[in-house]
Motif scaffolding. Sequence first.
Motif, PDB file in Angstrom:
ATOM      1  N   ASN A 124     -23.566  -9.787  40.930  1.00  0.00           N
ATOM      2  CA  ASN A 124     -22.414 -10.023  40.062  1.00  0.00           C
ATOM      3  C   ASN A 124     -21.721  -8.704  39.699  1.00  0.00           C
ATOM      4  OD1 ASN A 124     -20.681 -11.660  38.380  1.00  0.00           O
ATOM      5  ND2 ASN A 124     -21.790 -10.804  36.636  1.00  0.00           N
ATOM      6  N   LEU A 125     -22.510  -7.693  39.348  1.00  0.00           N
ATOM      7  CA  LEU A 125     -21.925  -6.398  38.996  1.00  0.00           C
ATOM      8  C   LEU A 125     -21.222  -5.759  40.192  1.00  0.00           C
ATOM      9  CD1 LEU A 125     -24.884  -4.957  36.875  1.00  0.00           C
ATOM     10  CD2 LEU A 125     -22.647  -5.703  35.996  1.00  0.00           C
ATOM     11  N   MET A 126     -21.876  -5.763  41.352  1.00  0.00           N
ATOM     12  CA  MET A 126     -21.283  -5.144  42.525  1.00  0.00           C
ATOM     13  C   MET A 126     -20.038  -5.908  42.986  1.00  0.00           C
ATOM     14  SD  MET A 126     -22.997  -3.904  46.131  1.00  0.00           S
ATOM     15  CE  MET A 126     -24.162  -2.825  45.308  1.00  0.00           C
ATOM     16  N   THR A 127     -20.093  -7.228  42.939  1.00  0.00           N
ATOM     17  CA  THR A 127     -18.929  -8.040  43.326  1.00  0.00           C
ATOM     18  C   THR A 127     -17.745  -7.746  42.420  1.00  0.00           C
ATOM     19  OG1 THR A 127     -20.344  -9.755  44.245  1.00  0.00           O
ATOM     20  CG2 THR A 127     -18.109 -10.413  43.658  1.00  0.00           C
ATOM     21  N   ALA A 128     -18.000  -7.616  41.126  1.00  0.00           N
ATOM     22  CA  ALA A 128     -16.913  -7.292  40.186  1.00  0.00           C
ATOM     23  C   ALA A 128     -16.304  -5.930  40.508  1.00  0.00           C
ATOM     24  CB  ALA A 128     -17.430  -7.334  38.747  1.00  0.00           C
ATOM     25  N   LEU A 129     -17.128  -4.955  40.830  1.00  0.00           N
ATOM     26  CA  LEU A 129     -16.606  -3.633  41.179  1.00  0.00           C
ATOM     27  C   LEU A 129     -15.795  -3.674  42.466  1.00  0.00           C
ATOM     28  CD1 LEU A 129     -19.660  -1.342  40.353  1.00  0.00           C
ATOM     29  CD2 LEU A 129     -17.509  -1.537  39.070  1.00  0.00           C
ATOM     30  N   LEU A 130     -16.278  -4.429  43.437  1.00  0.00           N
ATOM     31  CA  LEU A 130     -15.572  -4.515  44.723  1.00  0.00           C
ATOM     32  C   LEU A 130     -14.276  -5.309  44.625  1.00  0.00           C
ATOM     33  CD1 LEU A 130     -18.671  -5.077  47.018  1.00  0.00           C
ATOM     34  CD2 LEU A 130     -17.185  -3.044  46.975  1.00  0.00           C
TER      35      LEU A 130
ATOM     36  N   SER B 296     -18.270   1.008  54.415  1.00  0.00           N
ATOM     37  CA  SER B 296     -16.856   0.773  54.153  1.00  0.00           C
ATOM     38  C   SER B 296     -16.820  -0.334  53.106  1.00  0.00           C
ATOM     39  CB  SER B 296     -16.117   0.344  55.428  1.00  0.00           C
ATOM     40  OG  SER B 296     -16.518  -0.969  55.799  1.00  0.00           O
ATOM     41  N   VAL B 297     -15.773  -0.373  52.312  1.00  0.00           N
ATOM     42  CA  VAL B 297     -15.680  -1.402  51.275  1.00  0.00           C
ATOM     43  C   VAL B 297     -15.669  -2.786  51.916  1.00  0.00           C
ATOM     44  CG1 VAL B 297     -14.240  -2.326  49.414  1.00  0.00           C
ATOM     45  CG2 VAL B 297     -14.649   0.132  49.573  1.00  0.00           C
ATOM     46  N   THR B 298     -15.000  -2.930  53.049  1.00  0.00           N
ATOM     47  CA  THR B 298     -14.957  -4.214  53.745  1.00  0.00           C
ATOM     48  C   THR B 298     -16.357  -4.642  54.171  1.00  0.00           C
ATOM     49  OG1 THR B 298     -12.731  -3.741  54.538  1.00  0.00           O
ATOM     50  CG2 THR B 298     -13.953  -5.446  55.704  1.00  0.00           C
ATOM     51  N   ARG B 299     -17.125  -3.723  54.745  1.00  0.00           N
ATOM     52  CA  ARG B 299     -18.493  -4.037  55.180  1.00  0.00           C
ATOM     53  C   ARG B 299     -19.386  -4.365  53.982  1.00  0.00           C
ATOM     54  NH1 ARG B 299     -22.622   0.207  57.081  1.00  0.00           N
ATOM     55  NH2 ARG B 299     -24.436  -1.097  57.369  1.00  0.00           N
TER      56      ARG B 299
ATOM     57  N   ALA C 210     -21.543  -7.801  53.006  1.00  0.00           N
ATOM     58  CA  ALA C 210     -23.006  -7.712  52.957  1.00  0.00           C
ATOM     59  C   ALA C 210     -23.540  -7.567  51.535  1.00  0.00           C
ATOM     60  CB  ALA C 210     -23.457  -6.522  53.798  1.00  0.00           C
ATOM     61  N   VAL C 211     -22.727  -7.889  50.523  1.00  0.00           N
ATOM     62  CA  VAL C 211     -23.117  -7.619  49.138  1.00  0.00           C
ATOM     63  C   VAL C 211     -24.451  -8.262  48.767  1.00  0.00           C
ATOM     64  CG1 VAL C 211     -21.799  -9.483  48.029  1.00  0.00           C
ATOM     65  CG2 VAL C 211     -22.229  -7.375  46.789  1.00  0.00           C
ATOM     66  N   HIS C 212     -24.712  -9.484  49.205  1.00  0.00           N
ATOM     67  CA  HIS C 212     -25.980 -10.117  48.853  1.00  0.00           C
ATOM     68  C   HIS C 212     -27.158  -9.379  49.479  1.00  0.00           C
ATOM     69  CE1 HIS C 212     -28.882 -13.101  47.638  1.00  0.00           C
ATOM     70  NE2 HIS C 212     -29.356 -13.061  48.875  1.00  0.00           N
TER      71      HIS C 212
END
Length: 185
Positions: free
Chosen positions: A112-118, A157-160, A164-166
């Motif tokens: 959740n934290l990483m997704t919000a940042l991205l 990369s931000v796209t990658r 792959a966030v999970h």
Amino acid sequence: MVSADGAHQGSPTRAEGVPALAVHLLPVGEHGRLPVRRLEPLSGELASHGLAHGLFDDAEPLRVDSTDESASAFQRSSGITVRRDGARSAWTALPGGGGSALVEDVVPRLENLMTALLALDLPVPDHVAPSVGLEALDHVRADAARSATVTAGETFSVTRLRAAVHDVTAELGARLVSAVRREVR
């Protein structure tokens, strides 16, 4: 409030010593730097972004701050910061002071934290180096020393990373829990 040097100034929303789970995306490359004039309005945008992504509690007071180096929005138990160099951090207090809460739901919280940042609508660097940590809440706001931090050991990369966030948060979460367990022994 956070001073120009990044030190936390006393505030009624400060929760000293409370363990917080934090995600940091450190920029690698030339892109993603923000002009100083962008930081003050960004602090309000971070507040809205945090509310929209479930980082903040509607019932808790929300504070915003900006300096010539960063913009932040935070509550007693969570926050989000973007530095002028493109570094991004988000954090949330662990319920019940940590312990079993870290093991039970570390991956969903990190995700959740990483997704919000991205999801921030900002220029992105060429690559980011993600790290996660278990830190004292008052230290993460001041960007001070971490009590337990692990890095991905690679840049994305931000796209990658979005794709792959999970998997990335699952790996970082497992490594963080292992590091914390080692420190407790």
